[in-house]
Scaffold this motif. Sequence first.
Motif, PDB file in Angstrom:
ATOM      1  N   ALA A  59     -77.213  29.879  22.903  1.00  0.00           N
ATOM      2  CA  ALA A  59     -77.929  29.338  24.124  1.00  0.00           C
ATOM      3  C   ALA A  59     -79.272  28.922  23.333  1.00  0.00           C
ATOM      4  O   ALA A  59     -79.798  27.765  24.123  1.00  0.00           O
ATOM      5  CB  ALA A  59     -78.567  30.583  24.756  1.00  0.00           C
TER       6      ALA A  59
ATOM      7  N   ASP B 256     -84.814  34.644  20.432  1.00  0.00           N
ATOM      8  CA  ASP B 256     -83.610  35.312  20.458  1.00  0.00           C
ATOM      9  C   ASP B 256     -83.786  36.882  20.046  1.00  0.00           C
ATOM     10  O   ASP B 256     -84.902  37.336  19.407  1.00  0.00           O
ATOM     11  CB  ASP B 256     -82.597  34.846  19.224  1.00  0.00           C
ATOM     12  CG  ASP B 256     -81.945  33.603  19.599  1.00  0.00           C
ATOM     13  OD1 ASP B 256     -81.600  33.400  21.042  1.00  0.00           O
ATOM     14  OD2 ASP B 256     -81.228  32.735  18.697  1.00  0.00           O
TER      15      ASP B 256
ATOM     16  N   CYS C 199     -78.555  44.727  28.370  1.00  0.00           N
ATOM     17  CA  CYS C 199     -79.106  43.396  27.789  1.00  0.00           C
ATOM     18  C   CYS C 199     -80.522  43.427  28.208  1.00  0.00           C
ATOM     19  O   CYS C 199     -81.632  43.135  27.440  1.00  0.00           O
ATOM     20  CB  CYS C 199     -78.208  42.327  27.919  1.00  0.00           C
ATOM     21  SG  CYS C 199     -78.939  40.847  27.049  1.00  0.00           S
TER      22      CYS C 199
ATOM     23  N   GLU D  87     -71.654  31.820  30.709  1.00  0.00           N
ATOM     24  CA  GLU D  87     -73.339  32.229  30.479  1.00  0.00           C
ATOM     25  C   GLU D  87     -73.272  32.434  29.065  1.00  0.00           C
ATOM     26  O   GLU D  87     -72.674  33.358  28.617  1.00  0.00           O
ATOM     27  CB  GLU D  87     -73.469  33.462  31.324  1.00  0.00           C
ATOM     28  CG  GLU D  87     -75.044  33.717  31.323  1.00  0.00           C
ATOM     29  CD  GLU D  87     -75.291  34.639  32.275  1.00  0.00           C
ATOM     30  OE1 GLU D  87     -74.405  35.618  32.840  1.00  0.00           O
ATOM     31  OE2 GLU D  87     -76.554  34.729  32.750  1.00  0.00           O
ATOM     32  N   TYR D  88     -74.312  31.994  28.489  1.00  0.00           N
ATOM     33  CA  TYR D  88     -74.798  32.146  26.984  1.00  0.00           C
ATOM     34  C   TYR D  88     -76.118  32.816  26.888  1.00  0.00           C
ATOM     35  O   TYR D  88     -77.145  32.601  27.518  1.00  0.00           O
ATOM     36  CB  TYR D  88     -75.099  30.949  26.366  1.00  0.00           C
ATOM     37  CG  TYR D  88     -73.760  30.065  26.327  1.00  0.00           C
ATOM     38  CD1 TYR D  88     -72.868  30.034  25.159  1.00  0.00           C
ATOM     39  CD2 TYR D  88     -73.412  29.181  27.425  1.00  0.00           C
ATOM     40  CE1 TYR D  88     -71.683  28.988  25.138  1.00  0.00           C
ATOM     41  CE2 TYR D  88     -72.132  28.386  27.226  1.00  0.00           C
ATOM     42  CZ  TYR D  88     -71.218  28.351  26.459  1.00  0.00           C
ATOM     43  OH  TYR D  88     -70.480  27.734  26.244  1.00  0.00           O
ATOM     44  N   PHE D  89     -76.288  33.868  26.314  1.00  0.00           N
ATOM     45  CA  PHE D  89     -77.437  34.466  26.031  1.00  0.00           C
ATOM     46  C   PHE D  89     -78.222  34.640  25.085  1.00  0.00           C
ATOM     47  O   PHE D  89     -77.663  34.141  23.773  1.00  0.00           O
ATOM     48  CB  PHE D  89     -77.092  36.262  26.274  1.00  0.00           C
ATOM     49  CG  PHE D  89     -76.630  36.754  27.662  1.00  0.00           C
ATOM     50  CD1 PHE D  89     -75.324  36.633  27.965  1.00  0.00           C
ATOM     51  CD2 PHE D  89     -77.702  37.052  28.665  1.00  0.00           C
ATOM     52  CE1 PHE D  89     -74.836  37.211  29.340  1.00  0.00           C
ATOM     53  CE2 PHE D  89     -77.390  37.434  29.864  1.00  0.00           C
ATOM     54  CZ  PHE D  89     -75.918  37.685  30.319  1.00  0.00           C
TER      55      PHE D  89
ATOM     56  N   SER E 286     -80.813  33.089  30.383  1.00  0.00           N
ATOM     57  CA  SER E 286     -79.326  32.561  29.725  1.00  0.00           C
ATOM     58  C   SER E 286     -79.421  31.145  29.829  1.00  0.00           C
ATOM     59  O   SER E 286     -80.300  30.380  30.554  1.00  0.00           O
ATOM     60  CB  SER E 286     -78.492  33.444  30.423  1.00  0.00           C
ATOM     61  OG  SER E 286     -78.422  33.099  31.585  1.00  0.00           O
TER      62      SER E 286
ATOM     63  N   ARG F 292     -75.173  43.282  31.767  1.00  0.00           N
ATOM     64  CA  ARG F 292     -76.299  42.519  31.788  1.00  0.00           C
ATOM     65  C   ARG F 292     -77.589  43.461  31.953  1.00  0.00           C
ATOM     66  O   ARG F 292     -78.636  43.353  31.477  1.00  0.00           O
ATOM     67  CB  ARG F 292     -76.340  41.704  33.117  1.00  0.00           C
ATOM     68  CG  ARG F 292     -75.215  40.677  32.827  1.00  0.00           C
ATOM     69  CD  ARG F 292     -75.244  39.775  34.151  1.00  0.00           C
ATOM     70  NE  ARG F 292     -76.585  39.397  34.540  1.00  0.00           N
ATOM     71  CZ  ARG F 292     -76.886  38.337  34.164  1.00  0.00           C
ATOM     72  NH1 ARG F 292     -76.401  37.494  33.520  1.00  0.00           N
ATOM     73  NH2 ARG F 292     -78.257  37.929  34.810  1.00  0.00           N
TER      74      ARG F 292
END
Length: 290
Positions: free
Chosen positions: A49, A64, A12, A284-286, A277, A9
């Motif tokens: 997401a 995105d 990211c 969890e979707y990023f 997210s 994370r």
Amino acid sequence: MLELKHINRLLCTALAAALLVGCASKESQGPQITLQDPEQTPRERWSDAMKILRDDLNIKGQKDVPAETARQYGLITGVGEPARGNQGGLDKLVTGISGYNSPPTGFSSGAALGMGVFLFLTPTGEVTQPWQVHQAAAWVPAEKANSMEDAIQFVMKTWNESRGSTFSKATTIKVYPSIVADFARGQYANPKDMLLKTPIPPSGMPVDGPSFAPKGKYYGPIFLSGLQSQLTVDASKSSTDKDKALRLLSSKLPDWFVIYNSGQPKFGRKVKPFPPSILVAGKEYFFIGN
């Protein structure tokens, strides 16, 4: 569909922080990388997401990270480790950020970059938009309620029970059922209701469910207005950061509940930033495009 590798994370956050500043800052000396605007991107390239945010929650404004950029930094399955030189690339992005400070002791420059902003800026002097704050919504399976009113009561009961098992000291601040997301047009019937923060509640018969839930008929969407304030106090009273609080809360909710984590930008040295997210039943979707 491209899947995230067991995601780091912090990396990211660092990557997207660099992308944002690289796009927005005229003074940046790092590479100029453009985030993926869904309005100008084929739907098949949207992240999961993004599809949930726009299709199910009807919230626009988020972008995105391009898949190509995610691959470059090793954020997608199939890339075992970031390619040689990627840390150097992060370092170049870091040094291009206006006002960037030296990393604290014990932090790499890449980790320090993770302490910057993520995918959004809140423009000064502009009205807050739905995508800039945390949101939550539910679609109650038709077999669990006899009417929308029953469904709303069931949502509130489920939400508060989940909060009770997540936070050691849950606040008495309430959330209220809303027909749309917080700060969306059409949330209030009149200026008085807006002042009193009394949104228009959902109504109607069961409809087809959201994309993330099992197929069937549902009452919804039922948005929870006031989540941002409630979460802030819940997390503070329980000595938990909001990012962790949202993930824990989601893990205790059924799969017909969705939380939009709007992320946390850098704000001084004491606020820990985190990426935006979508959360469904702890998954969890990023916002990393396909």
